[in-house]
Enzyme design. Structure first.
Site, PDB file in Angstrom:
ATOM      1  N   ASN A  14    -119.626  65.431 -69.227  1.00 31.72           N
ATOM      2  CA  ASN A  14    -119.366  64.969 -67.459  1.00 31.72           C
ATOM      3  C   ASN A  14    -118.943  66.086 -66.641  1.00 31.72           C
ATOM      4  O   ASN A  14    -117.790  66.847 -66.690  1.00 31.72           O
ATOM      5  CB  ASN A  14    -118.145  63.930 -67.521  1.00 31.72           C
ATOM      6  CG  ASN A  14    -118.155  63.052 -66.082  1.00 31.72           C
ATOM      7  OD1 ASN A  14    -118.711  63.250 -65.298  1.00 31.72           O
ATOM      8  ND2 ASN A  14    -117.713  62.019 -66.295  1.00 31.72           N
ATOM      9  N   HIS A  41    -111.473  48.112 -69.952  1.00 36.28           N
ATOM     10  CA  HIS A  41    -110.618  48.927 -69.083  1.00 36.28           C
ATOM     11  C   HIS A  41    -110.163  47.864 -68.138  1.00 36.28           C
ATOM     12  O   HIS A  41    -110.738  47.594 -67.086  1.00 36.28           O
ATOM     13  CB  HIS A  41    -111.375  49.937 -68.665  1.00 36.28           C
ATOM     14  CG  HIS A  41    -111.680  51.221 -69.504  1.00 36.28           C
ATOM     15  ND1 HIS A  41    -111.956  52.382 -69.104  1.00 36.28           N
ATOM     16  CD2 HIS A  41    -111.576  51.116 -70.790  1.00 36.28           C
ATOM     17  CE1 HIS A  41    -112.292  52.903 -70.182  1.00 36.28           C
ATOM     18  NE2 HIS A  41    -111.813  52.369 -71.310  1.00 36.28           N
ATOM     19  N   ARG A  44    -107.441  47.664 -72.769  1.00 38.42           N
ATOM     20  CA  ARG A  44    -106.652  49.019 -71.903  1.00 38.42           C
ATOM     21  C   ARG A  44    -105.885  48.604 -70.639  1.00 38.42           C
ATOM     22  O   ARG A  44    -106.588  48.104 -69.691  1.00 38.42           O
ATOM     23  CB  ARG A  44    -107.452  50.245 -71.695  1.00 38.42           C
ATOM     24  CG  ARG A  44    -106.710  51.441 -71.655  1.00 38.42           C
ATOM     25  CD  ARG A  44    -107.729  52.846 -71.445  1.00 38.42           C
ATOM     26  NE  ARG A  44    -107.976  52.747 -70.097  1.00 38.42           N
ATOM     27  CZ  ARG A  44    -108.576  53.964 -69.575  1.00 38.42           C
ATOM     28  NH1 ARG A  44    -108.989  54.890 -70.263  1.00 38.42           N
ATOM     29  NH2 ARG A  44    -109.210  53.801 -68.268  1.00 38.42           N
ATOM     30  N   TYR A  99    -105.773  57.835 -61.300  1.00 32.44           N
ATOM     31  CA  TYR A  99    -107.100  58.167 -61.889  1.00 32.44           C
ATOM     32  C   TYR A  99    -107.163  57.151 -63.213  1.00 32.44           C
ATOM     33  O   TYR A  99    -105.695  56.868 -63.629  1.00 32.44           O
ATOM     34  CB  TYR A  99    -107.039  59.399 -62.845  1.00 32.44           C
ATOM     35  CG  TYR A  99    -108.180  59.734 -63.732  1.00 32.44           C
ATOM     36  CD1 TYR A  99    -109.610  59.755 -63.180  1.00 32.44           C
ATOM     37  CD2 TYR A  99    -108.160  59.485 -65.032  1.00 32.44           C
ATOM     38  CE1 TYR A  99    -110.551  60.005 -64.030  1.00 32.44           C
ATOM     39  CE2 TYR A  99    -109.241  59.681 -65.935  1.00 32.44           C
ATOM     40  CZ  TYR A  99    -110.467  59.696 -65.161  1.00 32.44           C
ATOM     41  OH  TYR A  99    -111.526  60.113 -66.247  1.00 32.44           O
ATOM     42  N   ASP A 133    -103.696  54.548 -71.447  1.00 32.45           N
ATOM     43  CA  ASP A 133    -104.056  56.182 -71.635  1.00 32.45           C
ATOM     44  C   ASP A 133    -103.009  57.008 -70.713  1.00 32.45           C
ATOM     45  O   ASP A 133    -103.159  56.557 -69.333  1.00 32.45           O
ATOM     46  CB  ASP A 133    -105.625  56.088 -71.222  1.00 32.45           C
ATOM     47  CG  ASP A 133    -106.111  57.460 -71.275  1.00 32.45           C
ATOM     48  OD1 ASP A 133    -105.514  58.614 -71.402  1.00 32.45           O
ATOM     49  OD2 ASP A 133    -107.298  57.649 -71.258  1.00 32.45           O
ATOM     50  N   HIS A 172    -103.634  60.170 -70.124  1.00 33.03           N
ATOM     51  CA  HIS A 172    -104.540  61.088 -69.345  1.00 33.03           C
ATOM     52  C   HIS A 172    -103.907  62.590 -69.665  1.00 33.03           C
ATOM     53  O   HIS A 172    -104.124  63.366 -68.461  1.00 33.03           O
ATOM     54  CB  HIS A 172    -104.890  60.750 -67.796  1.00 33.03           C
ATOM     55  CG  HIS A 172    -105.964  59.458 -68.018  1.00 33.03           C
ATOM     56  ND1 HIS A 172    -105.396  58.386 -67.162  1.00 33.03           N
ATOM     57  CD2 HIS A 172    -107.010  59.254 -68.243  1.00 33.03           C
ATOM     58  CE1 HIS A 172    -106.452  57.539 -67.396  1.00 33.03           C
ATOM     59  NE2 HIS A 172    -107.522  58.039 -68.127  1.00 33.03           N
ATOM     60  N   GLU A 221    -102.309  56.600 -75.620  1.00 28.62           N
ATOM     61  CA  GLU A 221    -103.406  57.472 -75.886  1.00 28.62           C
ATOM     62  C   GLU A 221    -103.174  58.784 -74.798  1.00 28.62           C
ATOM     63  O   GLU A 221    -102.805  58.810 -73.659  1.00 28.62           O
ATOM     64  CB  GLU A 221    -104.885  56.943 -75.315  1.00 28.62           C
ATOM     65  CG  GLU A 221    -105.913  57.733 -75.298  1.00 28.62           C
ATOM     66  CD  GLU A 221    -107.131  57.280 -74.677  1.00 28.62           C
ATOM     67  OE1 GLU A 221    -108.205  57.871 -74.277  1.00 28.62           O
ATOM     68  OE2 GLU A 221    -107.229  55.976 -74.358  1.00 28.62           O
ATOM     69  N   GLU A 265    -110.135  62.910 -77.463  1.00 31.17           N
ATOM     70  CA  GLU A 265    -111.462  62.818 -76.690  1.00 31.17           C
ATOM     71  C   GLU A 265    -111.981  64.091 -75.859  1.00 31.17           C
ATOM     72  O   GLU A 265    -113.143  64.543 -75.625  1.00 31.17           O
ATOM     73  CB  GLU A 265    -111.513  61.978 -75.270  1.00 31.17           C
ATOM     74  CG  GLU A 265    -110.605  62.032 -74.345  1.00 31.17           C
ATOM     75  CD  GLU A 265    -110.285  60.878 -73.209  1.00 31.17           C
ATOM     76  OE1 GLU A 265    -110.716  60.993 -72.149  1.00 31.17           O
ATOM     77  OE2 GLU A 265    -110.069  59.800 -73.506  1.00 31.17           O
ATOM     78  N   ARG A 304    -109.857  59.923 -81.414  1.00 28.71           N
ATOM     79  CA  ARG A 304    -110.560  59.631 -80.120  1.00 28.71           C
ATOM     80  C   ARG A 304    -111.744  60.247 -79.697  1.00 28.71           C
ATOM     81  O   ARG A 304    -112.234  60.153 -78.690  1.00 28.71           O
ATOM     82  CB  ARG A 304    -109.390  59.743 -78.746  1.00 28.71           C
ATOM     83  CG  ARG A 304    -108.467  58.713 -79.207  1.00 28.71           C
ATOM     84  CD  ARG A 304    -108.908  57.373 -78.505  1.00 28.71           C
ATOM     85  NE  ARG A 304    -109.250  57.189 -77.057  1.00 28.71           N
ATOM     86  CZ  ARG A 304    -110.436  57.101 -76.489  1.00 28.71           C
ATOM     87  NH1 ARG A 304    -111.435  56.520 -77.348  1.00 28.71           N
ATOM     88  NH2 ARG A 304    -110.758  57.169 -75.272  1.00 28.71           N
ATOM     89  N   HIS A 312    -114.303  57.315 -78.456  1.00 26.90           N
ATOM     90  CA  HIS A 312    -114.402  57.662 -77.013  1.00 26.90           C
ATOM     91  C   HIS A 312    -115.730  57.097 -76.604  1.00 26.90           C
ATOM     92  O   HIS A 312    -116.601  57.189 -77.145  1.00 26.90           O
ATOM     93  CB  HIS A 312    -114.461  59.005 -76.551  1.00 26.90           C
ATOM     94  CG  HIS A 312    -114.137  59.599 -74.976  1.00 26.90           C
ATOM     95  ND1 HIS A 312    -113.382  58.910 -74.245  1.00 26.90           N
ATOM     96  CD2 HIS A 312    -115.085  60.252 -74.529  1.00 26.90           C
ATOM     97  CE1 HIS A 312    -113.541  59.355 -73.166  1.00 26.90           C
ATOM     98  NE2 HIS A 312    -114.399  60.156 -73.128  1.00 26.90           N
ATOM     99  N   ASP A 332    -119.348  57.699 -69.397  1.00 24.52           N
ATOM    100  CA  ASP A 332    -120.080  59.250 -69.246  1.00 24.52           C
ATOM    101  C   ASP A 332    -120.606  59.634 -70.599  1.00 24.52           C
ATOM    102  O   ASP A 332    -120.943  60.545 -70.906  1.00 24.52           O
ATOM    103  CB  ASP A 332    -119.236  60.296 -68.682  1.00 24.52           C
ATOM    104  CG  ASP A 332    -117.648  60.163 -69.301  1.00 24.52           C
ATOM    105  OD1 ASP A 332    -117.762  59.674 -70.726  1.00 24.52           O
ATOM    106  OD2 ASP A 332    -116.904  60.972 -68.973  1.00 24.52           O
ATOM    107  N   GLU A 355    -113.834  51.877 -78.021  1.00 22.23           N
ATOM    108  CA  GLU A 355    -113.886  51.932 -76.431  1.00 22.23           C
ATOM    109  C   GLU A 355    -115.242  51.514 -75.951  1.00 22.23           C
ATOM    110  O   GLU A 355    -116.273  52.151 -76.355  1.00 22.23           O
ATOM    111  CB  GLU A 355    -113.412  53.168 -75.742  1.00 22.23           C
ATOM    112  CG  GLU A 355    -113.408  53.358 -74.330  1.00 22.23           C
ATOM    113  CD  GLU A 355    -113.057  54.483 -73.462  1.00 22.23           C
ATOM    114  OE1 GLU A 355    -112.392  54.580 -72.499  1.00 22.23           O
ATOM    115  OE2 GLU A 355    -113.097  55.541 -74.358  1.00 22.23           O
ATOM    116  N   TRP A 385    -104.479  67.924 -67.486  1.00 18.66           N
ATOM    117  CA  TRP A 385    -105.158  66.460 -67.951  1.00 18.66           C
ATOM    118  C   TRP A 385    -104.962  66.540 -69.385  1.00 18.66           C
ATOM    119  O   TRP A 385    -105.147  67.359 -70.165  1.00 18.66           O
ATOM    120  CB  TRP A 385    -106.589  66.560 -67.504  1.00 18.66           C
ATOM    121  CG  TRP A 385    -106.593  66.272 -66.033  1.00 18.66           C
ATOM    122  CD1 TRP A 385    -106.738  67.270 -64.970  1.00 18.66           C
ATOM    123  CD2 TRP A 385    -106.916  65.287 -65.401  1.00 18.66           C
ATOM    124  NE1 TRP A 385    -107.074  66.723 -63.865  1.00 18.66           N
ATOM    125  CE2 TRP A 385    -107.208  65.241 -64.004  1.00 18.66           C
ATOM    126  CE3 TRP A 385    -107.009  63.838 -66.040  1.00 18.66           C
ATOM    127  CZ2 TRP A 385    -107.224  64.207 -63.219  1.00 18.66           C
ATOM    128  CZ3 TRP A 385    -107.407  62.855 -65.012  1.00 18.66           C
ATOM    129  CH2 TRP A 385    -107.182  62.990 -63.329  1.00 18.66           C
TER     130      TRP A 385
END
Length: 413
Positions: free
Chosen positions: A37, A122, A147, A159, A221, A223, A247, A273, A294, A323, A327, A350, A413
């Site tokens: 991505n 999600h 999630r 996000y 998550d 992130h 996560e 991930e 993940r 994951h 994407d 997921e 991130w």
């Protein structure tokens, strides 16, 4: 099983995908996902310039040898671009081998270990009422695990919240990466404040548990946005709400951070991930610092490498949580589902349904039913690529948003 052609196809039916299409002298076609991505063209170039020429004339049946040849022969090992390219080759070769065998891929991986793969969706909302509505909607779609992501008071865009204002206010259920301006490509910038997030989140989970009870598996998550002590604080604060996992609490590169988090909380931890190799996990597994792996097949060297990683994780009682956002193309998702069905230490998968436009290009035969995902029983992966349809959706440059603190500092991130 000599390879006679290998084509790298970039298409953007709602978001960008990179697909490797390998054909043998007998006309058997195998597909592999190489989507990265925001860096899709880097993988396309690596495949087209450096990998495809090595594949022509080689034996498609020699999967392990091909993996080692491409990994070790390049000298420059690992990294997301290299491992995504390698994953595409490996997955396509497994697709070919399973088609030759006349079996779905999971049969070549040892056969089914379960009837289906538990999937999580999600749910998100700008505020608690919107979040609760999103959870209900996911339950109506059949999800048994969800999630939970939420907006934060005072922030226009966060996000992971599909209704945030990122990208002009459009929802991004299928793709959080946003197209860039033609003249000066730049990612969208979101403002972030970890202290505000830490104050807000426990109350959100209190409200969710009060509404839906103790049985619904809930995930969250982070992130990568917390320091180790912040993540430890959050994990401890969320213990009363019995999360399935927390996560990506801290930046994944700092594996030692997980030691500190583990010392302070019993909330299960998932990470990986952004990893692309088993070597990223050795400390985390051997010291039992995580509970779920993940990684994605697409970013971790393919079916061959992911199977080895999960077998190693099983030695330490760590389960899979691969994951699987949009994407990852339907090709990468199918590969994950075949592994999900076969490995002993499966945990959860997921799952975000791809857009209708994406499913016009990638014809899938896996299915989602009553909270479980089922790979196809047709030979191979069970996914076809409509090459002509793919050509109708040219590449569009797009980036995931960048997070900055209130003072303008680029945040982790």
């Amino acid at each position: 099983m000599k390879i006679v052609s290998a084509e790298v196809i970039v298409t953007s039916p709602g978001r960008n995908f990179v697909t490797l299409r390998i054909t043998t002298e007998d006309g058997i076609v195998g597909l592999g996902d190489a989507t990265l991505n925001g860096r899709e063209l880097a993988v396309h170039s690596y495949l087209d310039s450096h990998v495809v020429p090595l594949l022509i004339g080689s034996d498609a049946s020699r999967i392990e040898d091909t993996w080692q040849y491409l990994y070790r022969g390049a000298y420059w090992r690992r990294g997301p671009v290299t491992m995504a390219a390698l994953a595409a080759v490996d997955t396509a070769l497994w697709d070919i081998k399973a088609k030759y065998a006349g079996m779905p891929l999971y049969q070549l991986l040892g056969g089914a270990s379960r009837s289906g793969a538990l999937a999580y969706g999600h749910a998100s909302g700008r505020d608690v009422p919107e979040l609760l509505d999103s959870i209900r909607a996911h339950q109506e779609q059949g999800y048994r695990a969800i999630r939970v992501q939420t907006g934060i008071p005072g922030f226009d865009s966060v996000y992971g919240v599909a209704a945030s204002s990122a990208g002009g206010g459009d929802r991004y259920d299928y793709e959080p990466a946003r197209p860039t301006a033609d003249d000066r490509p730049r990612p969208i910038v979101e403002t972030w404040d970890t202290r505000a997030y830490l104050r807000h989140l426990p109350g959100v989970f209190e409200a969710v548990r009060a509404e839906f009870g103790p049985e619904l598996p809930l995930l969250h998550d982070g992130h990568h946005r917390m320091t180790p002590i912040q993540a430890a604080r959050l994990g401890k604060a969320l213990e009363p709400y019995d999360l399935f996992w927390l996560e990506d609490a801290t930046p994944a590169e700092d594996q030692a951070a997980l030691r500190l988090i583990r010392q302070h909380t019993t909330t299960p931890l998932a990470i990986g991930e952004v990893f692309n190799s088993v070597y990223d996990y050795t400390t985390l597994l051997s010291e039992r610092l995580i509970d779920y792996v993940r990684s994605a097949v697409t970013h971790t060297g393919g079916v061959t490498a992911m199977k080895k990683l999960l077998d190693l994780a099983a030695v330490y009682g760590v389960r899979s949580g691969m994951h699987g956002p949009t994407d990852i193309s339907p090709v990468g998702m199918a590969a994950a589902l075949h592994l999900d069905l076969a490995v002993h230490n499966f945990g959860i998968q997921e799952y975000m349904r791809h857009s209708d436009r994406t499913l016009e290009v990638f014809r899938t035969s896996y299915r989602f039913d009553e909270g479980l995902l089922h790979p196809s029983d047709t030979p191979g992966l069970g996914v076809d690529l409509d090459v002509e349809a793919a050509r109708h959706f040219p590449y569009q440059q797009a980036y995931l948003p960048v997070s900055r603190l209130r003072d303008g500092t680029v945040h982790d991130w």
